[in-house]
Design an enzyme around this catalytic site. Structure first.
Site: not given
Lengths: 351, 351
Positions: B67, B80, B123, B151, B236, B238, B303-304
């Protein structure tokens, strides 16, 4: 300085600096490298259908654009970062700078990082000449080079190396640019003619290359200047609002493009209706479609630059730096002994 | 080796290697850096509206995804590169590796290239903890950490540094992962409890963090396990086809997201109808919307990971390496004396 930890080979990405790119070019020879790159681009156009294709991802501002150009053939993934800031030249900076990356699709790990400002100049010229080999009239000897900026010498030498052009006729609205181009081409074996108008430049030329950089609609070639039987290689119209040719020329030409969804937004044909007919170049190269069909036809390559051409150039560099000293390795990827133990790797680095 | 040409300062891009990133972390201190990064992310969430926002540009294969995640605040542009290959772990490679770049929008020139495998881990944890500061029940002391991979330690320490968590209860289907996480957290000041089931891990926890990496729909937390008043930090789930929570939990929760167009495709809410109500986190942080409104409410951060968080991390690194030796300069941009004379620069390098 603390003691450095030693990354494993997997964590290291070969990097080709500007300096090493120039060394590679001189090692291979510029004309040979243009021929090689044209071959890599031609090979990838032949297998066009298997690539992941997407228009570039652009971030526009008032003064320029920053773009990411990704593509993949299923085995390798490549992308280029490139900016376009026409006002930069007046501030002593490059209009275009670029770098690129190649990665392994199976692992996602990068395998090459390289400068691409110079490499883009080469692949753009190599692509133009590879296309002209298919579309220009047989036996073409003379190219008009209108716009004598950073791309002009590369275009001239690629047309010499790949299409057998022997003469270039140079014009730029700034005579200093023409003088620079002529001086750089001295001793290359090309017959160089300095011209003081576009009309003079195109006299007797079978290939007309336009490469001017203003971010605005301009008319470098007007309709009445272009006669039958020529090939137009239109490089400079490559973003929304930026064109070089009169719409009347497009109407009289058979227009060939890289990737229609991108060219319709960025190329010369942005001036034309959405259903304006174009031929995809990869189909000409595989033989599925006809390129030049008559001596009178005007062929036009509406070049905007596509990600697959950068991918070809990245493949070339990857293949040609193996076993050489034209790169050094960058400690760019974290590679803990236990992949789940990134934290432990960071902690151990404190020692 | 030929004599190297000396590039000008404009041609040089500061590069932070993995080694130097680890040195920077130890220089600042991990918990302090997590707090600092949370501050940078919070600042950018407060000015969310002025960013160029686009879902990431993904290239999927059978075994993973690569990505590009670009964004811009109008002054700086960042992106990124990140891969996600769950099968990599079994081959001794990282599931996720990343690097990033910051550039000047005005010139288009890159100003920072940095490793981001480690920086992304920081981050992500800093963002989770910053969000928990707004959403978790007041006085939360205990976090269940379900999934003890790369993580997990960063999440635990960020929740300690930013939310005042004192205890973590660890569970992973692989006891070796839990043992690794517990060993890494020994001596950090956290009370660490090793658990043998998800049910045991969530006992008495006010914050439930899930971070498992299979590229499949899984149910790490089932509906009956989640009681009133907790905050769920779901890391997780994502990418398309990858979720961790039972849909029933989502129905009973107030769901908070980064960028809805991306989260609806990649997050836990990909299981829910397209109009499933969510709250955008930036609006909670500016005060425009309510975060936690009662002690009984279940809050859920789906969260993704979004490009703006990487942008914040890139800004942090740029600001904190100035005047340090945590970077070296890469000769990555061609910088001819005369910007139109790229060819002349290449020619002169032959000498």
């Amino acid at each position: 300085m603390t003691q450095h930890t030693q990354p494993s080979a997997k964590a290291l990405v070969p990097f080709v600096s500007v300096d090493n790119m120039m060394r590679l070019i001189h090692h291979v020879g510029l004309e040979q490298m243009l021929r090689d790159l044209a071959g890599y681009v031609e090979d990838d156009f032949k297998r066009w259908e298997l690539f992941d294709k997407t228009p570039r991802v652009a971030s526009h501002s008032d003064v320029g654009v920053i773009e990411l150009m990704p593509t993949s053939d299923g085995e390798s993934y490549g992308f280029k970062y490139v900016n376009g800031h026409p006002k930069n030249t007046s501030e002593g900076l490059q209009t275009v700078t670029a770098f690129g990356l190649l990665a392994d699709v199976y692992t996602g790990y990068p395998v090459l990082l390289t400068e691409m400002t110079i490499l883009t100049a080469l692949r753009t010229a190599a692509t133009s000449a590879m296309v002209a080999k298919y579309l220009a009239p047989k036996g073409a000897t003379t190219m008009a080079m209108i716009g004598n900026g950073a791309q002009s010498e590369f275009q001239s030498l690629a047309m010499k190396a790949i299409c057998g052009i022997t003469s270039v006729r140079l014009y730029d609205k700034d005579p200093a640019a023409t003088a620079k181009c002529a001086a750089n081409l001295a001793g290359t074996g090309l017959n160089v003619v300095i011209c003081t108008s576009p009309e003079q430049a195109i006299e007797g030329a079978q290939i007309l290359t336009t490469c001017t950089a203003d971010k605005q609609s301009a008319t470098i070639l007007s309709d009445n200047m272009v006669g039958a039987g020529v090939h137009i290689n239109a490089i400079g119209g490559d973003c929304p609002g930026k064109t070089e040719l009169a719409a009347g020329i497009l109407s009289r030409s058979d227009v060939f493009v890289e990737f229609p969804p991108q060219t319709r937004v960025e190329g010369e044909i942005q001036q034309m209706p959405e259903d304006f007919p174009v031929t995809e170049l990869w189909q000409v190269i595989t033989g599925a479609k006809t390129g030049r069909s008559s001596a009178e036809q005007i062929t036009l390559f509406d070049s905007v630059g596509f990600a697959i051409e950068d991918f070809s150039a990245l493949r070339y560099v990857r293949d040609h730096i193996k076993g050489s000293d034209f790169f050094f390795e960058l400690d760019m990827l974290a590679d803990p002994d236990d992949p789940r133990d990134l934290f432990g790797m960071v902690q151990r680095a404190a020692r």
